[in-house]
Structure formats: C-alpha cells, structure tokens
Design a protein around this motif. Structure first.
Motif, PDB file in Angstrom:
ATOM      1  N   VAL A 192       0.733 -16.267  -3.283  1.00  0.00           N
ATOM      2  CA  VAL A 192      -0.838 -16.241  -3.610  1.00  0.00           C
ATOM      3  C   VAL A 192      -0.973 -17.193  -2.338  1.00  0.00           C
ATOM      4  O   VAL A 192      -0.645 -18.093  -2.154  1.00  0.00           O
ATOM      5  CB  VAL A 192      -0.560 -17.234  -4.735  1.00  0.00           C
ATOM      6  CG1 VAL A 192      -2.035 -17.382  -5.250  1.00  0.00           C
ATOM      7  CG2 VAL A 192      -0.327 -16.103  -6.053  1.00  0.00           C
ATOM      8  N   PHE A 224       5.916 -10.799  -4.059  1.00  0.00           N
ATOM      9  CA  PHE A 224       4.857 -11.547  -4.252  1.00  0.00           C
ATOM     10  C   PHE A 224       4.334 -13.050  -4.046  1.00  0.00           C
ATOM     11  O   PHE A 224       5.375 -14.404  -4.134  1.00  0.00           O
ATOM     12  CB  PHE A 224       4.648 -11.676  -6.348  1.00  0.00           C
ATOM     13  CG  PHE A 224       3.860 -11.950  -6.857  1.00  0.00           C
ATOM     14  CD1 PHE A 224       2.345 -11.028  -6.747  1.00  0.00           C
ATOM     15  CD2 PHE A 224       3.204 -13.393  -7.667  1.00  0.00           C
ATOM     16  CE1 PHE A 224       1.682 -11.572  -7.402  1.00  0.00           C
ATOM     17  CE2 PHE A 224       1.974 -13.574  -7.535  1.00  0.00           C
ATOM     18  CZ  PHE A 224       0.816 -12.594  -7.594  1.00  0.00           C
ATOM     19  N   TRP A 254       2.835  -8.714  -1.459  1.00  0.00           N
ATOM     20  CA  TRP A 254       2.139  -8.136  -2.104  1.00  0.00           C
ATOM     21  C   TRP A 254       1.967  -9.359  -2.675  1.00  0.00           C
ATOM     22  O   TRP A 254       1.823 -10.647  -3.121  1.00  0.00           O
ATOM     23  CB  TRP A 254       2.387  -8.300  -3.908  1.00  0.00           C
ATOM     24  CG  TRP A 254       2.990  -6.626  -4.206  1.00  0.00           C
ATOM     25  CD1 TRP A 254       2.289  -5.703  -3.826  1.00  0.00           C
ATOM     26  CD2 TRP A 254       3.956  -5.784  -3.280  1.00  0.00           C
ATOM     27  NE1 TRP A 254       2.610  -4.089  -3.965  1.00  0.00           N
ATOM     28  CE2 TRP A 254       3.670  -4.028  -3.907  1.00  0.00           C
ATOM     29  CE3 TRP A 254       5.479  -5.796  -3.674  1.00  0.00           C
ATOM     30  CZ2 TRP A 254       5.264  -3.248  -4.150  1.00  0.00           C
ATOM     31  CZ3 TRP A 254       6.521  -5.541  -3.783  1.00  0.00           C
ATOM     32  CH2 TRP A 254       5.916  -4.503  -3.900  1.00  0.00           C
ATOM     33  N   ILE A 255       0.036  -9.874  -1.265  1.00  0.00           N
ATOM     34  CA  ILE A 255      -1.074 -10.661  -1.998  1.00  0.00           C
ATOM     35  C   ILE A 255      -1.109 -11.005  -2.622  1.00  0.00           C
ATOM     36  O   ILE A 255      -2.285  -9.489  -3.011  1.00  0.00           O
ATOM     37  CB  ILE A 255      -0.659 -11.283  -0.951  1.00  0.00           C
ATOM     38  CG1 ILE A 255      -2.117 -10.267   0.506  1.00  0.00           C
ATOM     39  CG2 ILE A 255       0.166 -11.683   0.899  1.00  0.00           C
ATOM     40  CD1 ILE A 255      -2.049 -11.116   1.359  1.00  0.00           C
ATOM     41  N   THR A 256      -1.866 -11.710  -3.232  1.00  0.00           N
ATOM     42  CA  THR A 256      -3.291 -11.739  -4.089  1.00  0.00           C
ATOM     43  C   THR A 256      -3.680 -13.789  -3.836  1.00  0.00           C
ATOM     44  O   THR A 256      -2.980 -14.613  -2.736  1.00  0.00           O
ATOM     45  CB  THR A 256      -2.604 -12.228  -5.128  1.00  0.00           C
ATOM     46  OG1 THR A 256      -3.832 -11.364  -6.254  1.00  0.00           O
ATOM     47  CG2 THR A 256      -2.448 -12.513  -6.395  1.00  0.00           C
ATOM     48  N   SER A 273      -0.077  -1.617  -1.902  1.00  0.00           N
ATOM     49  CA  SER A 273      -1.074  -1.782  -2.377  1.00  0.00           C
ATOM     50  C   SER A 273      -0.956  -2.022  -3.324  1.00  0.00           C
ATOM     51  O   SER A 273      -1.586  -0.431  -4.412  1.00  0.00           O
ATOM     52  CB  SER A 273      -2.705  -2.009  -1.927  1.00  0.00           C
ATOM     53  OG  SER A 273      -2.665  -2.467  -0.156  1.00  0.00           O
ATOM     54  N   ALA A 304       3.906 -13.397 -11.623  1.00  0.00           N
ATOM     55  CA  ALA A 304       5.167 -12.308 -10.709  1.00  0.00           C
ATOM     56  C   ALA A 304       5.869 -11.180 -12.064  1.00  0.00           C
ATOM     57  O   ALA A 304       5.579 -10.340 -11.496  1.00  0.00           O
ATOM     58  CB  ALA A 304       5.849 -12.148 -10.024  1.00  0.00           C
ATOM     59  N   CYS A 355      -3.465  -6.893  -5.681  1.00  0.00           N
ATOM     60  CA  CYS A 355      -2.345  -7.353  -4.930  1.00  0.00           C
ATOM     61  C   CYS A 355      -2.758  -6.243  -3.468  1.00  0.00           C
ATOM     62  O   CYS A 355      -2.769  -5.343  -3.417  1.00  0.00           O
ATOM     63  CB  CYS A 355      -0.860  -7.183  -4.825  1.00  0.00           C
ATOM     64  SG  CYS A 355      -0.581  -7.929  -6.409  1.00  0.00           S
TER      65      CYS A 355
END
Length: 310
Positions: free
Chosen positions: A198, A196, A104-106, A242, A173, A92
């Motif tokens: 995506v 969270f 928090w991106i993924t 991160s 998440a 993330c």
C-alpha cells in the motif's frame, strides 16, 4: 441475491482505448475523469461476456434477456439487457520491483472505494483502511518479498521507498488473495500476499500515470519489408497482472413480449436465475484491442451477492 462484485485480473497487457491521444502516446487507455486512473468500461465487459456466452450456448431469448436485443426491420422490438455492469476500477496496479520481480500496489483511496462496493454486494465486512503512509513510505505485510534483505527499502520503477510492516495491510492481502485465487489458482495466494503493498494516494496517482505499459508500433511496407516512413505510433496498455473490480446486478427483466409484464415474484426469480447463470465464479475473456497478438486476455471472476466469496 442482488449485487455481485466482478474482478478483472489481467493475464496479458490490456488496451481499451480512448481514441487518439494529444501527447506522445498516440493511443492511450481509458481513464477515470476524477482520478485519472486506468479503467475498463462496463460496456466492454458486458459485450465480451455476451460474446463468450454466444459462443458457448448460441443466441436465444435467454441471452437477449440478460444482455439486450437489437430490433430488426421485421421486428422493431429493441430492449436493453437486464444485467448492469459498472466500470471496472483500479484495485491493484502491477509494478516492476527490484526485489520480488513485481508487486501488486494499491492505496487507501482505492481500498476505501472497494470497501464501499463490497458492502453493496453483501460480502463480509472488510478490514480497516490502513492509515495513508507518507509519499516516501510504503506499507507491506511482515513476510513481504519486495523488501531489500538488509534494509527496509523497496525499489519500484524509479522510486525508492521506506517500508513499514502493517497488520491491516496483511489482512487486506489475505482477503483479496482468497477472492482472486481459488481452486486451481490457489497456489497464487501466498505469492499475492508477499507482493501486496500500500502506497499513499499521491504515489498511486504517480504510478497510474507513469507505470502503464507503453509500446511502440510500426508499419512495414510489404514490398520492401522495411518501416514505412511516418508509420510509428505508441500504444498504452494496463500492465499484465493488474487487478480491477466493478459491480454487476440484474435490473428490470423484459419478458420478450411487449404486451406482457412479469409479476414481482417471477421478476425476482428471473433476476436471480440470470445472475446465477451468466455470472460464474471464473471465466477467461478477451477485452480490448490487439486480440490477434495475445493482448487483453483476462480472468473475470464474480463474488458476493449472498454467495460465499471467501
């Protein structure tokens, strides 16, 4: 008990450099060759983990078994440590958000690689990988705090994305929140879930290339307290908050005596003991450069390996 996952949660910006850069960033962070995503090399994690334990219990044969030993002129007996750390890969990336402060991106590829590692660590089956959204879309849990109130829009850095709620995203998440934030950090679980998100693989590539922290540095002349001519450089760091992950396992254990070989039973016992002792649920470490200015402070957590990681 064979393999564990370890997690790196950056509490401050982390700079593990790759040397002199060729672009406008003079000191870039290390990146994967295949994805160009930031990483933290396993050698750095292993080194600072050893330093942590040396401060805690002092040097000794047990620490040498786990982390290796360098021979001396009087005793030419060098061997590598039994603990094997892979590189910590991006899970993330923390990015600035117009709503909700940060997120928090993924992306599906990062989750797919993480699921492969968790299978090796013997953890519970992961939720299904979310279908990749379009480059102008983003998937969020239904109670996301990064959404604009009256419209399903998300604003990250310079991008304006259309949001969709997604059940697998919320399941991921919740699973990650339980692993990353327990005990005294449990209050962070709902905050992680709400932040969270995506994005597509291509969008994640863009954020990993442009969303790192780049800070200018100057050198001051001590006599005049002014900037020295030509002494300006830019340094890149993985942003605070991160999250990265890697694997650790225990390989062949050296007995400390070149004429002795451990039996299989004793070898298995030593592997289990070393993993249990030196891979604790949570440790605060300092990784990378600029330690005296507070950079590189991280939470390092170990899960899996037959333990209950929920």
């Amino acid at each position: 008990m064979g393999t564990k996952l370890y997690w790196i949660h950056a509490l401050t910006p982390v700079h593990v450099g790759s040397g002199q850069g060729v672009g406008f960033i003079d000191l870039p962070v290390m990146r994967e060759k295949t994805t160009n995503w930031p990483l933290i090399p396993g050698s750095a994690v292993k080194g600072v983990t050893r330093a942590h334990w040396e401060d805690k219990i002092g040097k000794g044969a047990e620490l040498d078994r786990a982390f290796g030993k360098v021979g001396t002129a009087d005793e030419d007996l060098s061997y590598s440590g039994a603990l094997v750390f892979t590189d910590a890969h991006m899970v993330c990336l923390a990015v600035r958000s117009l709503y909700g402060t940060f997120a928090w991106i993924t992306c599906p590829m990062a989750l797919r690689r993480l699921a492969r590692d968790t299978r090796s660590a013997g953890t519970q089956a992961e939720p299904g990988i979310p279908t990749s959204p379009g480059d102008e879309m983003i998937l969020v849990p239904d109670d996301s705090s990064v959404l604009k109130d009256d419209k399903n829009r998300v604003f990250f850095n310079d991008l304006d994305l259309s949001a969709q709620t997604n059940d697998p995203v919320k399941q991921w998440a919740e699973r990650l929140a339980r692993r990353l934030f327990s005990g005294e950090e449990k209050d962070w679980q709902p905050e992680f879930i709400k932040r969270f998100a995506v994005v597509s693989d291509d969008s994640f590539n863009f954020f990993c290339e442009t969303g790192t922290e780049v800070s200018p540095h100057v050198k001051i002349k001590p006599e005049t307290k002014t900037v020295q001519t030509g002494a300006l450089w830019f340094q890149e760091s993985i942003p605070a908050e991160s999250i990265l992950s890697g694997m650790v396992w225990c390989d062949w254990v050296f007995s400390g005596n070149k004429d002795e070989r451990l039996s299989k039973t004793r070898m298995d016992e030593e592997r289990k003991r070393l993993l249990t002792k030196f891979c604790l649920p949570e440790t605060i470490l300092q990784i990378g450069g600029n330690a005296t200015t507070g950079k590189g402070r991280v939470r390092c957590l170990f899960t899996g390996g037959g333990d209950n990681d929920e």
